[in-house]
Design a protein around this motif. Structure first.
Motif, PDB file in Angstrom:
ATOM      1  N   PHE A  63      13.996   8.876  48.738  1.00  0.00           N
ATOM      2  CA  PHE A  63      14.417   7.526  49.092  1.00  0.00           C
ATOM      3  C   PHE A  63      15.939   7.427  49.011  1.00  0.00           C
ATOM      4  O   PHE A  63      16.563   8.042  48.151  1.00  0.00           O
ATOM      5  N   LEU A  64      16.520   6.617  49.885  1.00  0.00           N
ATOM      6  CA  LEU A  64      17.965   6.419  49.847  1.00  0.00           C
ATOM      7  C   LEU A  64      18.394   5.396  48.804  1.00  0.00           C
ATOM      8  O   LEU A  64      19.524   5.429  48.329  1.00  0.00           O
ATOM      9  N   THR A  65      17.490   4.470  48.444  1.00  0.00           N
ATOM     10  CA  THR A  65      17.854   3.422  47.488  1.00  0.00           C
ATOM     11  C   THR A  65      16.881   3.392  46.309  1.00  0.00           C
ATOM     12  O   THR A  65      15.717   3.773  46.440  1.00  0.00           O
ATOM     13  N   GLU A  66      17.392   2.902  45.202  1.00  0.00           N
ATOM     14  CA  GLU A  66      16.542   2.742  44.023  1.00  0.00           C
ATOM     15  C   GLU A  66      15.457   1.694  44.278  1.00  0.00           C
ATOM     16  O   GLU A  66      14.342   1.819  43.784  1.00  0.00           O
ATOM     17  N   GLY A  67      15.769   0.671  45.055  1.00  0.00           N
ATOM     18  CA  GLY A  67      14.784  -0.348  45.377  1.00  0.00           C
ATOM     19  C   GLY A  67      13.566   0.225  46.088  1.00  0.00           C
ATOM     20  O   GLY A  67      12.430  -0.145  45.784  1.00  0.00           O
ATOM     21  N   GLU A  68      13.793   1.139  47.031  1.00  0.00           N
ATOM     22  CA  GLU A  68      12.676   1.777  47.733  1.00  0.00           C
ATOM     23  C   GLU A  68      11.821   2.600  46.778  1.00  0.00           C
ATOM     24  O   GLU A  68      10.598   2.569  46.834  1.00  0.00           O
ATOM     25  N   ARG A  69      12.489   3.323  45.892  1.00  0.00           N
ATOM     26  CA  ARG A  69      11.749   4.152  44.939  1.00  0.00           C
ATOM     27  C   ARG A  69      10.947   3.300  43.963  1.00  0.00           C
ATOM     28  O   ARG A  69       9.796   3.602  43.648  1.00  0.00           O
ATOM     29  N   LEU A  70      11.538   2.212  43.487  1.00  0.00           N
ATOM     30  CA  LEU A  70      10.822   1.320  42.574  1.00  0.00           C
ATOM     31  C   LEU A  70       9.606   0.692  43.243  1.00  0.00           C
ATOM     32  O   LEU A  70       8.545   0.575  42.622  1.00  0.00           O
ATOM     33  N   LEU A  71       9.743   0.288  44.493  1.00  0.00           N
ATOM     34  CA  LEU A  71       8.617  -0.276  45.226  1.00  0.00           C
ATOM     35  C   LEU A  71       7.505   0.765  45.381  1.00  0.00           C
ATOM     36  O   LEU A  71       6.327   0.471  45.165  1.00  0.00           O
ATOM     37  N   PHE A  72       7.869   1.995  45.731  1.00  0.00           N
ATOM     38  CA  PHE A  72       6.896   3.073  45.863  1.00  0.00           C
ATOM     39  C   PHE A  72       6.141   3.287  44.552  1.00  0.00           C
ATOM     40  O   PHE A  72       4.917   3.385  44.534  1.00  0.00           O
ATOM     41  N   ARG A  73       6.872   3.322  43.446  1.00  0.00           N
ATOM     42  CA  ARG A  73       6.232   3.525  42.139  1.00  0.00           C
ATOM     43  C   ARG A  73       5.329   2.354  41.771  1.00  0.00           C
ATOM     44  O   ARG A  73       4.261   2.540  41.185  1.00  0.00           O
ATOM     45  N   ALA A  74       5.735   1.139  42.108  1.00  0.00           N
ATOM     46  CA  ALA A  74       4.896  -0.032  41.836  1.00  0.00           C
ATOM     47  C   ALA A  74       3.610   0.045  42.651  1.00  0.00           C
ATOM     48  O   ALA A  74       2.526  -0.271  42.142  1.00  0.00           O
TER      49      ALA A  74
END
Length: 84
Positions: A63-74
């Motif tokens: 992911f390019l952003t932490e927001g994308e990664r956090l959403l994926f993990r959620a």
């Protein structure tokens, strides 16, 4: 766990990417939101990653952003709770 990759972007075949880091090529799956904003092939890229380990595979997601990664993990947590 592999938390971040920085290297040359060698291939983009959505959803798959190939990123070379110090001579090692990493196969990474990425969402289209990341793929749309990637640099040209042969350029440096930095990806935040999530390594998913399952019985039959190890899969690296980027992911390019932490927001994308956090959403994926959620989303992963939501899916795992629904299978209990």
């Amino acid at each position: 766990m592999i938390g971040r990759l920085r290297g040359l972007l060698l291939s983009k075949q959505p959803p798959a990417l190939l990123v070379e880091c110090h001579g090692v090529g990493y196969d990474v799956e990425a969402p289209m939101s990341t793929i749309y904003d990637l640099p040209e092939l042969g350029r440096e890229v930095v990806l935040l990653t999530h390594l998913a380990i399952k019985e039959d595979a190890h899969q690296l997601y980027g992911f390019l952003t932490e927001g994308e990664r956090l959403l994926f993990r959620a989303l992963l947590k939501t899916v795992s709770y629904t299978h209990l």
